[in-house]
Every structure is written in C-alpha cells, then in structure tokens.
Write an enzyme that holds these catalytic residues in place. Structure first.
Site, short mmCIF file in Angstrom:
data_model
loop_
_atom_site.label_atom_id
_atom_site.label_comp_id
_atom_site.label_asym_id
_atom_site.label_seq_id
_atom_site.Cartn_x
_atom_site.Cartn_y
_atom_site.Cartn_z
N ASP A 123 0.75 -1.15 0.01
CA ASP A 123 0.14 0.03 0.12
C ASP A 123 0.77 1.33 0.04
OD1 ASP A 123 -2.33 1.81 0.24
OD2 ASP A 123 -2.78 1.10 2.18
N ASP A 124 0.89 2.18 -1.04
CA ASP A 124 1.65 3.35 -1.16
C ASP A 124 2.92 3.01 -1.20
OD1 ASP A 124 -0.80 4.86 -1.10
OD2 ASP A 124 -0.26 5.79 0.70
N CYS B 44 -5.62 3.89 -3.81
CA CYS B 44 -6.15 2.67 -3.13
C CYS B 44 -7.41 2.21 -3.69
CB CYS B 44 -6.45 3.21 -1.85
SG CYS B 44 -4.90 3.92 -0.90
N ARG C 176 -7.92 -1.46 -6.07
CA ARG C 176 -8.27 -2.74 -5.43
C ARG C 176 -9.52 -3.14 -6.08
NH1 ARG C 176 -5.59 -2.68 -0.40
NH2 ARG C 176 -4.12 -0.71 -0.87
N LYS D 51 -6.22 -4.98 4.00
CA LYS D 51 -6.96 -3.71 3.65
C LYS D 51 -7.81 -3.96 2.54
CE LYS D 51 -6.30 0.96 1.86
NZ LYS D 51 -5.24 2.10 1.79
N HIS E 74 -11.10 -1.51 1.78
CA HIS E 74 -11.32 -0.14 1.11
C HIS E 74 -12.06 -0.30 0.02
CE1 HIS E 74 -9.25 4.03 0.84
NE2 HIS E 74 -10.46 3.97 1.41
N HIS F 137 1.65 2.33 3.82
CA HIS F 137 1.00 3.65 3.95
C HIS F 137 1.06 4.42 5.14
CE1 HIS F 137 -2.81 5.99 4.02
NE2 HIS F 137 -3.27 5.45 2.70
N ASP G 114 -0.40 -0.76 -4.80
CA ASP G 114 -1.55 -0.12 -5.27
C ASP G 114 -1.30 1.00 -6.03
OD1 ASP G 114 -1.03 1.43 -3.12
OD2 ASP G 114 -3.23 1.24 -2.35
N ASN G 115 -0.08 1.70 -5.66
CA ASN G 115 0.04 3.10 -6.35
C ASN G 115 1.57 3.43 -6.22
OD1 ASN G 115 -2.27 3.87 -4.29
ND2 ASN G 115 -0.33 4.50 -3.78
N LYS H 108 1.37 9.13 -6.30
CA LYS H 108 0.10 8.59 -6.08
C LYS H 108 -1.10 9.63 -6.49
CE LYS H 108 -2.86 7.31 -2.02
NZ LYS H 108 -2.61 7.21 -0.70
#
Length: 538
Positions: free
Chosen positions: A36-37, A74, A78, A131, A133, A221, A327-328, A377
């Site tokens: 994540d991130d 995010c 997903r 996660k 989300h 993240h 994710d990014n 991001k």
C-alpha cells in the site's frame, strides 16, 4: 457429464502438457500480495537500500515485470485488481464516496464479479487478510464478495498499533469474518494480517482443494509506524539525504536492468528542496521518517518470508503461484489541517519512531520512493501508476526472468483464472457480468510470446493517460493539457513530443475518448459539480 471442478482440472492438466511442464496434481494455489503506497524503487530487487530478502528471492527465482501498472490510488486499484475490469466499470471510478452514478457508486457493482467469486465457483477456498477499502457498509464486506474468510481493516488507513480514528466523526473498523474486531495490546497490523493468513490456511476445511489468498498489507501507507527492533536497522542509513540516495538507487536500477541504459534521472520534484538547504533538525526529522518507512517495508518482507515458510511446511510451495505489486506510487500526502482531528495534528509533530506519532514522509520521501519517475500517487504519470511486479511459480516461471512489456492489474483476474482452469462467467447470481478487460499473463510467465494490449487507459480525479506501444499520452487536472512521451526512450517523461507529433496526439486522444465513453467516465469537473448539487439537496 463432467462437473465444473473436474473440467477445470482437465483444462489445467492439458495446458501443463502443452507447454511441456508435465501435469500438476491439482490447480495451483494463487496468492496475490498487495503493498500500500509503496513506490517503484522501494524493493532491493528494484534498486532500494531497504532490506527485502524474501521478495528479492521471489524475484531471483521468478519474474520481474518492469512496466506493470496500477490505477494510481487505493480504491480504484483494489476494485480493478479483484474484478479484471477498469475501476469505473466496477463502480469505483473515484473512491468510496457514494454517488448516484453507476461508475461512482463507491462500492463494487452487480455487473462485475470478484476473483474470489469466480475462483470459488471453480472449487477454490478463498481467503483474504488486510485492507479492503471497497466500502465499509456491512453488506459490502469481503464475505459478501466471495471470500470464505477475512481478517483486516475495512477502511483506508489506521494506526498499526490499534484502532485510532484520524478524521472528525470517523469510525474505523477491523473485522474478523463478519464481526467487528478489537485489536489487543500487542497488535501490529502487518504481523496480524500474516498471522491470520497462516491461520486461515491451516483451518481450511478441505485441504485437497486449492486456495486463493489475497493478502493486502497496509504497509507502508501512513501513519509511519514500525517496531523499534526494525527501525534500529535503518538509523543512520538516510544521513546522505534524498539527492544522493536517489542517485544511488538509480544506478542500482540500471545495473539490475529495471530501467534501460538510456534512462535519465530527473531533477528532484519541485516541491522538494535541495538536501543541503535543510537545517540539522529538518535533516534529522526526515532521516527518522525514512528509517521508520524502511522498517515498515522490512517487516512486510519478513512476514512474506513467514508465508513462504508455511507453504514449505505444508508441501505446497511448488504448486503455488505468488504475485506481488503495489496499489500506487509513493504518497506525497501531508498529515495536517482541518481534515484531521486536533489530536492527530498534534501527533503528526512527534518523531516518527514514537508509537504515539501519526506522520507521513511527504513529497521528499515519495520522490525517493518513485525514483526515477515524475509525480506521485493520484497522478497518471509514471510515478503514480508504476509498480514493481514480481511473479513466482516453480516449474513454470524461469528463475531470473525479466519482462519489459506494459501490463496492468486488470490482467490479474485473467491470469488467475487461466492457471486455475476456471471460466470467467457471463452471468453471476442472475446478473449480466461485464467482459474482462485483462489478458492472461500466462504466456509471459512461461517465457512465450505475449501479444499484450493494444492500449491501456487511466483516469483518476481528472488526471488521464493512455499507453499504446512505445507512446504515452498524459494530462493533469485542471490544466487538461495533453503531453506525449516515448516511454521506451523516455520512461521518466522528460521530453514532451506533443508539438512534434500532433497526429499521434490526435490518434491517442481518440483512443482515450472511446475508452472513456465505453467505461462511462465522467469528466472530473462535472463530477465535482454533481457532488455540489448533491450536497445542496441535503
């Protein structure tokens, strides 16, 4: 008449024989690990100084794809990963903001099917930790979307040490299956996600059936939270500052073949000052943040090692396909201001290594993470949408493989179903399902020729892009001015060729507009106007 389960097995055996691998006893377990991130250069195998021996081992024993793309944020990522369609087609064209528009419902719509739902129809046990989300309404929890077991965070972010709302009037929820979960005193999110993944693997009712595990870590993240023993490994490692560290990463990336020999490292982002201009106190604060950030990735890697050890103990490591991505790109976000509670605003001023802190590494950290790319991001420049991608599957993927073709997370659904021998449904629970947008990566994994995509498309908050072959057309909101880059020669997007090739701009803009119409994309200015009208009605 063969049952779907038997038919699936027959298809996998036939495919294995065709490529000369010999028949596998059962369809493979499939594991997708999502960071994540995390920026493009944050793994050792992609150039980082961060210690990631377990992911690096997967890369050495498997495949690295250097031009793999996500959806720059995010929620859209997903949604797209799980469904094999673009985010807007899945109903999550923005975030989890709920709107009266099919592309922006803020939750998965009924005209897409998740990877868990499709694989479950093919006899897989479906597991998820981490996660979610994709909306925290109880009717949208993971078990309502095909997962047999779930543990994790339903929301976008939280403390790694427990439950700590950070916005006014916010409720954050950890969940175990279909019940809310309260973290205990020794809770650390990255460890907990792995522990439940291992527990779910052990507790499968039918161990003869393959499993699908979607392990969606929140690391790295914000908030920057790590365990002291991990932080200690990185104290002093960032003393050189971001200018030197970017140069060092870039040289390692070139040596590893992650970027081509003709690639160039852009100047630091305009939001980031020269390292030498900082005061001693400012330097110390950033070094501390980076030590914690590195420790978060290190701990995630340690936990991936625990997962691999479990597979070896159960004898399933040779028949498990593992895919890893982020994710990014790195997140520029700053934790301060009225959107955060006063308590969190105060906590953001504490040293990052303090468990009571709530900080982020901001533009400077993200600029290092995204070496050598521009932007972060949320944008559709390479720094927003590029992810390191690793795939590992013994007996199928040749160790040490590297591939430079553009691919996208929409391809993961097609890839998983291909290896599972499971058909993608045209209908599910009485609803018509949109056709998959992705293309199976199985030929890439097998070292065969892969035709790939005619074009790939991106849109988030008005930022837009289309990638076709060597070319990429990209724009930022609200300027909405197209820039054209030859990505093969200029992956860092430094030389805008739009004035020299107006016909290419027109060709690719036409492609983008056709996709935007098909995917039901609403121009962001119009979406903001719809939000304003909806708010006024309330």
């Amino acid at each position: 008449m063969k049952t779907p389960r038997v038919l699936s097995l027959c298809l996998v055996v036939a495919a294995s024989l065709l490529v000369g691998l010999g028949p596998r006893k059962t369809p493979p377990n499939i594991i997708i690990i999502l960071a994540d991130d995390m920026g493009y250069s944050d793994l050792g195998s992609f150039g980082a100084e961060i210690e990631t021996p377990h992911l690096d081992a997967l890369a050495r024993g498997g495949l690295k794809m250097t031009q793999f793309y996500n959806a720059s944020r995010c929620c859209p990522t997903r949604a797209s990963l799980l469904t094999g369609v673009y985010p807007h087609q899945a109903g999550v064209g923005h975030m989890v903001n709920e709107r009266q528009h099919p592309s922006y419902r803020g939750m998965l719509n009924q005209n897409c099917v998740t990877m868990a739902e499709a694989l479950k129809e093919g006899g897989y046990t479906t597991l998820m930790t981490g996660k979610w989300h994709l909306n925290s309404r109880k009717e949208e929890w993971p078990l309502k979307h095909g997962f047999d077991r779930y543990f994790g965070l339903l929301d976008g972010a939280n403390s790694y040490f427990g439950n700590r709302p950070y916005r006014p009037n916010q409720k954050l929820t950890y969940a175990l299956d279909e019940a809310e979960y309260t973290p205990g005193k020794d809770f650390y999110a990255t460890n907990a996600y792995t522990e439940y993944a291992l527990k779910f693997i052990d507790e499968r009712k039918n161990k003869n059936n393959p499993f699908f595990l979607y392990l969606a870590y929140t690391a790295p993240h914000w908030p920057l939270h790590a365990l002291e023993k991990d932080i200690a490994k990185y104290r002093g490692k960032y003393r050189k500052g971001w200018d030197v560290l970017r140069e060092e990463r870039f040289r390692r990336m070139q040596a590893l073949g992650v970027v081509g020999p003709g690639a160039k490292l852009p100047s630091r982002a305009p939001e980031v000052p020269a390292w030498i201009s900082l005061s001693a106190e400012e330097k110390k604060g950033w070094e501390e943040k980076m030590a914690v950030y590195a420790a978060m990735i290190d701990r995630m890697d340690q936990n991936i090692g625990r997962l691999r050890q479990k597979l070896k103990e159960t004898g399933e490591d040779q028949n498990t396909l593992i895919m890893f991505l982020s994710d990014n790109g790195g997140s520029y976000e700053v934790i301060e201001g009225p959107e955060f509670t006063s308590e969190i605003n105060e906590a953001s001023k504490k040293p990052a290594s303090d468990p009571a802190s709530f900080t982020s590494y901001e533009y400077a950290g993200a600029n290092l993470s995204n070496t050598p790319f521009r932007k972060f991001k949320r944008w559709e420049h390479e720094g927003g949408i590029s992810t390191p991608f690793i795939a590992y599957f013994p007996g199928t993927i040749k160790p040490g493989s590297i591939n430079h073709q553009p691919a996208h997370l929409i391809d993961l659904m097609a890839t998983a179903l291909d290896f599972a021998g499971v058909a993608y449904p045209s209908t599910y629970k009485g609803k018509n399902i949109k056709p998959m947008e992705g293309i199976s990566l199985a030929p890439v994994f097998r070292g065969q020729k892969w035709a790939g995509h005619e074009a790939l498309f991106f849109e988030h908050e008005g930022n837009r892009a289309v990638r076709k072959g060597d070319w990429k057309l990209v724009s930022m909101f609200p300027e909405n001015k197209w820039a054209l880059y030859n990505i093969t020669a200029d992956r860092s997007e430094l030389n805008d060729l739009s004035a020299q090739h107006p016909e290419k701009v027109k060709e690719m803009e036409t492609l983008y507009n056709g996709w935007a119409t098909r995917a039901n994309v609403v121009p962001f200015a119009q979406l903001l106007e719809l939000d304003k009208q909806q708010k006024e009605k309330k």
